[in-house]
Design a protein around this motif. Structure first.
Motif, PDB file in Angstrom:
ATOM      1  N   GLN A 152       0.806  -1.225   0.000  1.00 28.48           N
ATOM      2  CA  GLN A 152       0.000   0.000   0.000  1.00 28.48           C
ATOM      3  C   GLN A 152       0.836   1.270   0.000  1.00 28.48           C
ATOM      4  O   GLN A 152       0.549   2.242   0.707  1.00 28.48           O
ATOM      5  CB  GLN A 152      -0.973  -0.002   1.181  1.00 28.48           C
ATOM      6  CG  GLN A 152      -1.937  -1.183   1.095  1.00 28.48           C
ATOM      7  CD  GLN A 152      -2.990  -1.153   2.160  1.00 28.48           C
ATOM      8  OE1 GLN A 152      -2.844  -0.505   3.181  1.00 28.48           O
ATOM      9  NE2 GLN A 152      -4.089  -1.857   1.926  1.00 28.48           N
TER      10      GLN A 152
ATOM     11  N   MET B 415      -5.876   5.969  -3.958  1.00 24.79           N
ATOM     12  CA  MET B 415      -5.993   4.576  -4.417  1.00 24.79           C
ATOM     13  C   MET B 415      -6.242   4.500  -5.909  1.00 24.79           C
ATOM     14  O   MET B 415      -6.936   5.338  -6.467  1.00 24.79           O
ATOM     15  CB  MET B 415      -7.187   3.911  -3.742  1.00 24.79           C
ATOM     16  CG  MET B 415      -6.953   3.587  -2.327  1.00 24.79           C
ATOM     17  SD  MET B 415      -8.392   2.708  -1.726  1.00 24.79           S
ATOM     18  CE  MET B 415      -7.768   2.202  -0.151  1.00 24.79           C
ATOM     19  N   THR B 419      -8.766  -0.738  -6.585  1.00 23.81           N
ATOM     20  CA  THR B 419      -8.863  -0.820  -5.130  1.00 23.81           C
ATOM     21  C   THR B 419      -9.964   0.112  -4.633  1.00 23.81           C
ATOM     22  O   THR B 419     -10.717  -0.221  -3.719  1.00 23.81           O
ATOM     23  CB  THR B 419      -7.526  -0.383  -4.476  1.00 23.81           C
ATOM     24  OG1 THR B 419      -6.471  -0.772  -5.322  1.00 23.81           O
ATOM     25  CG2 THR B 419      -7.356  -0.985  -3.120  1.00 23.81           C
TER      26      THR B 419
END
Lengths: 296, 542
Positions: A152, B415, B419
């Motif tokens: 992430q 994002m 996602t």
């Protein structure tokens, strides 16, 4: 102080002088590159002290946005009124941190694996080197992007992502060097007197790989900055509003016709630093390996 | 004798000319007697065919080149998602039963008229008598029934736009009756876009589904000749277009992924129209003489949404939600992000028709925000996250900056689409900034997002509260039997969503932008909204 110690120190000084003269003697490009890296290091380390403005401070007013370079804002302002010079300085810090951390991560893991593969040889070597070949078959940017995406993004994601892509370079180099070094008499002697394998690897083999590793590490720092900028450009890197050179190029790209400095200036920074790392790395290799001496 | 013959011939010619003129005038007056069947085009003819002689020859010829950022997902009823590029690629060849006027109200297009009967739960639609597909087959009630039933079964948008449609009856050759399971006053809006497209059944049967999917046949002024995915669509003129002659020889819709390249192509004359999503370039293009078409009805309504379901979140406290609403200067946000083309707002709405003045909203007031935060137990603010798409980075950076003023430290979580699509349904904590699109029929849009019992790709499905009263008013709004009832229920729903529950922060409304060459005329692109364009009448200066 004994004469031996004085002699040793003098010899070390003389060696250092000789290495420095070879290093800088390769031409003015090396000196310029070295100065660029010194400036880059200084700016990165003291970023918070020398930034003229807060790199995250916005100025939404019509007069504040997309200002051309001026005395007040030497590199102009971006679409949200942020000072571009301050953001470039802040971006330098991110570039240094990610490149040093990812380079160190790759070096620690890569050297360790390379030493094991090279010293033990046979099946261990085959397995490790085929795994390394597999890693090399994946384009490094894609590999870094996948790892960074899984983690992430953020600094951790980028560091791990870039670090993993550079591991194979260390493994290959150390494996090759150790394979040659372990055939030397002093290694055989150490084995005969019953020295532990761990000691042989860390005390005799690793130090002898060091000169080449310094060169590789230096050159990899440049690659890491390039990869970090590419990831940030693609939007997989550090999250906004943190300034990164790649992100700044991406943000400014569409304004190329109206405010070209937005992408041009961070782009130039990436180019200069990456070239400087490569030239310095190349010169270091020449200085540490007399067989490759030449002029730039 | 010769003089007599000449006289008789001259008289016959005069009479013939008079008869021809009267015939045309008759058609016009006939059409004008109907309230909703006018489909004017540039030449002013209503029925069209045979009038090409009257068209100014200087307007004839040329190819219209349109640039879009990405290719459409599909143009067939069962492949289209109804997104912007899908509808743009449909402009040249597909037409719907209804369309929208400049105020966003429904007007008939392929339909001649319609009657709504809320008590009987039916819409009766009468089709025009002169509609032909580009393959020569006629649009009649049977074809319309096939289309509507096919769309109801297969279209991805059907559940949202025409979900109440139960069955279709053929009343006569040109009339169909739509039977609904429950009343939906906004159904014609659904038929003003992809759910109302009429496709040729004859071609579908002949070509088979696979071929028809990439090369559908409609009633539009152009016929698609090729589609190279992610490269371009090419169309040629439909010489038998039912609504008059067509000026252009063809249309090409090309994919220009980079704004800079599209901008350069527009400036060099390589393209005539560019769907531009980079608002920073509009001012410069306008200065260079290009037309910036924003449409009278805007399309995007950005929302700042809270996770109000999670009890551990500060947002479960309405005072925190209100404080954040007060702390955001929406006017500055819209002006900065949309370069003066956006409008700030205090409710989820596009256009004036559905806008209600009774929503008080939360005008920018930092003191009030701090006061509310202190009351809620956060006098020094708190740390939270804000999720958004990469395209919304500027907007969320400004929100982060503004919330810093009340002590709220926001970490941005940018994002990628894949996602984000998952996160959109149920983000676990913090806030989410969503650039929601909004149909001109605001009740349909709101009901598809904030009613209870929804499923699928719904914003905040598991993260946002869906209060009973909002659900009740929105459903009543859709089931309203007249405009007054619909507006009243919408007003009540808006007040509940914003003033009572503060479900989200409605930032404002923003347009879709098309940059057009000054040499292009009468194209109708984004005049009202992007659903349709009048490409039949479009012409290019030589």
């Amino acid at each position: 102080m004994s004469n031996d110690l004085v002699l040793k120190r003098n010899r070390r000084r003389a060696n250092l002088k000789q290495t420095a003269s070879v290093f800088f003697g390769r031409g003015p490009i090396v000196v310029i590159s070295f100065v660029i890296l010194l400036v880059f290091l200084f700016v990165s380390i003291f970023a918070q002290l020398i930034e003229p403005y807060d790199p995250l401070a916005l100025d939404y007013t019509i007069d504040g946005k997309l200002q051309s370079p001026s005395a007040e804002h030497p590199f102009g302002t971006d679409a949200l009124g942020r000072d571009v010079l301050s953001r470039i300085i802040s971006g330098a810090q991110i570039s240094l941190v990610t490149s040093v951390l990812s380079g160190t991560l790759a070096a620690v893991i890569g050297i360790l694996i390379g030493l094991i593969a090279g010293y033990f040889g046979k099946v261990v070597n085959v397995v490790i080197m085929r795994l390394v070949d597999m890693m090399l078959s994946i384009p490094s940017l894609v590999f870094a992007m996948i790892i960074s995406f899984v983690l992430q993004g953020g600094v951790l994601g980028i560091v791990v992502g870039i670090g993993f892509t550079m591991i194979p370079t260390y493994v290959r180099m150390v494996n090759g060097q150790v394979a040659a070094l372990k055939e030397n008499d002093y290694i055989t002697a150490a084995e005969i007197v019953g020295q532990k394998k761990r000691k042989i690897i860390l005390k005799h083999l690793f130090p002898n790989c060091f000169p080449s590793l310094i060169v590789l590490y230096t050159m990899n720092l440049g690659s890491a900055i390039m990869t970090e900028s590419s990831l940030s450009y693609l939007g997989v890197g550090i999250n906004p509003p943190q300034a990164t050179w790649g992100g700044m190029v991406a943000d400014g790209y569409n304004c190329m016709t109206t405010s070209p400095w937005l992408c041009f200036l961070p782009g130039v920074c990436v180019i200069l630093v990456v070239i400087a790392f490569n030239v310095v790395g190349d010169s270091l290799r020449d200085a540490l390996d007399p067989r490759l001496r030449g002029k730039l | 004798m010769k003089k007599v013959i000449c006289l008789i011939l001259a008289l016959i010619m005069v009479l013939s000319l008079a008869a021809c003129t009267k015939g045309q005038g008759g058609n016009d007056s006939e059409n004008n007697s109907s309230n909703e069947n006018k489909v004017p085009n540039e030449q002013g003819n209503q029925s069209g065919q045979g009038d090409s002689e009257n068209v100014d020859d200087s307007k004839k010829g040329g190819t219209l080149n349109i640039a879009i950022e990405s290719d459409c997902t599909g143009i067939a009823a069962w492949t289209t998602n109804g997104n912007t590029t899908d509808l743009i690629c449909s402009w040249p060849m597909l037409e719907s039963l209804f369309t929208l006027d400049s105020e966003g109200k429904i007007v008939c297009h392929l339909a001649e008229s319609y009657e709504a009967d809320p008590d009987a739960l039916t819409y009766t639609i009468k089709l025009r008598d002169n509609i032909y597909f580009s393959d020569g087959s006629k649009l009649n009630a049977e074809t319309a029934k096939w289309n509507l039933e096919f769309t109801r079964e297969r279209s991805k948008k059907a559940p949202n736009l025409i979900g109440e449609l139960e069955s279709v009856d053929v009343v006569d050759d040109l009339t169909v009756r739509l039977n609904l399971s429950s009343w939906n006053s906004c159904l014609p809006y659904g038929l003003a876009r992809e759910c109302g497209f009429m496709y040729s059944k004859e071609s579908y049967d002949k070509m088979g589904e696979a071929a028809f999917e990439v090369n559908p046949v409609g009633t539009g002024p152009f016929i698609q000749t090729s589609w190279e995915r992610d490269i371009k669509h090419e169309y040629v003129r439909n010489d038998n277009y039912w609504n008059g002659s067509v000026n252009l020889d063809g249309v090409t819709i090309s994919i220009y992924k980079t704004a800079l390249v599209a901008q350069a192509a527009l400036e060099s004359g390589e393209i005539d129209v560019w769907h531009n999503s980079d608002f920073s370039l509009n001012e410069m293009m306008a200065e260079k003489g290009f037309t910036i078409a924003t449409g009278s009805i805007y399309n995007t309504t950005p929302l700042l949404c809270f996770n109000s379901v999670n009890e551990d979140e500060p947002f479960s406290d309405i005072r925190v939600r209100r404080a954040i609403s007060y702390a955001i200067d929406t006017q500055t946000l819209m002006d900065t992000v949309y370069y003066g083309l956006g409008r700030s707002g205090n409710q989820f709405c596009v256009g004036d028709y559905y806008h209600t003045d009774e929503v008080k909203g939360y005008p920018y007031n930092l003191e009030k925000a701090k006061e509310l935060l202190a009351e809620a137990g956060y006098p020094n603010g708190f740390d939270t996250t804000l999720t958004a798409l990469p395209s919304q980075t500027a907007a969320v950076t400004i929100i982060k900056d503004q919330l810093k003023n009340v002590g709220i430290n926001v970490e941005l979580n940018i994002m990628e689409l894949s996602t984000y699509a998952v996160e959109l349904i149920g983000w676990k904590s913090g806030m989410l900034y969503h650039p929601s699109s909004c149909t001109p029929c605001v009740p349909t849009q709101l009901a598809s997002m904030f009613c209870q019992g929804l499923s699928g790709q719904v914003l905040g499905l598991t993260s946002m509260d869906h209060p009973d009263s909002v659900d009740q008013y929105l459903k009543a709004c859709l089931a309203a039997k007249n405009d007054e009832e619909q507006l009243e229920n919408l007003r009540l729903a808006q007040v509940e969503m914003i003033d009572t529950y503060c479900m989200y922060v409605p930032v404002g409304e923003a347009p879709l932008v098309f940059v057009k060459s000054p040499k292009l005329h009468d194209d109708g692109i984004n005049d009202a909204c992007f659903y349709s364009a009048t490409l039949a009448t479009a012409w290019k200066e030589k």
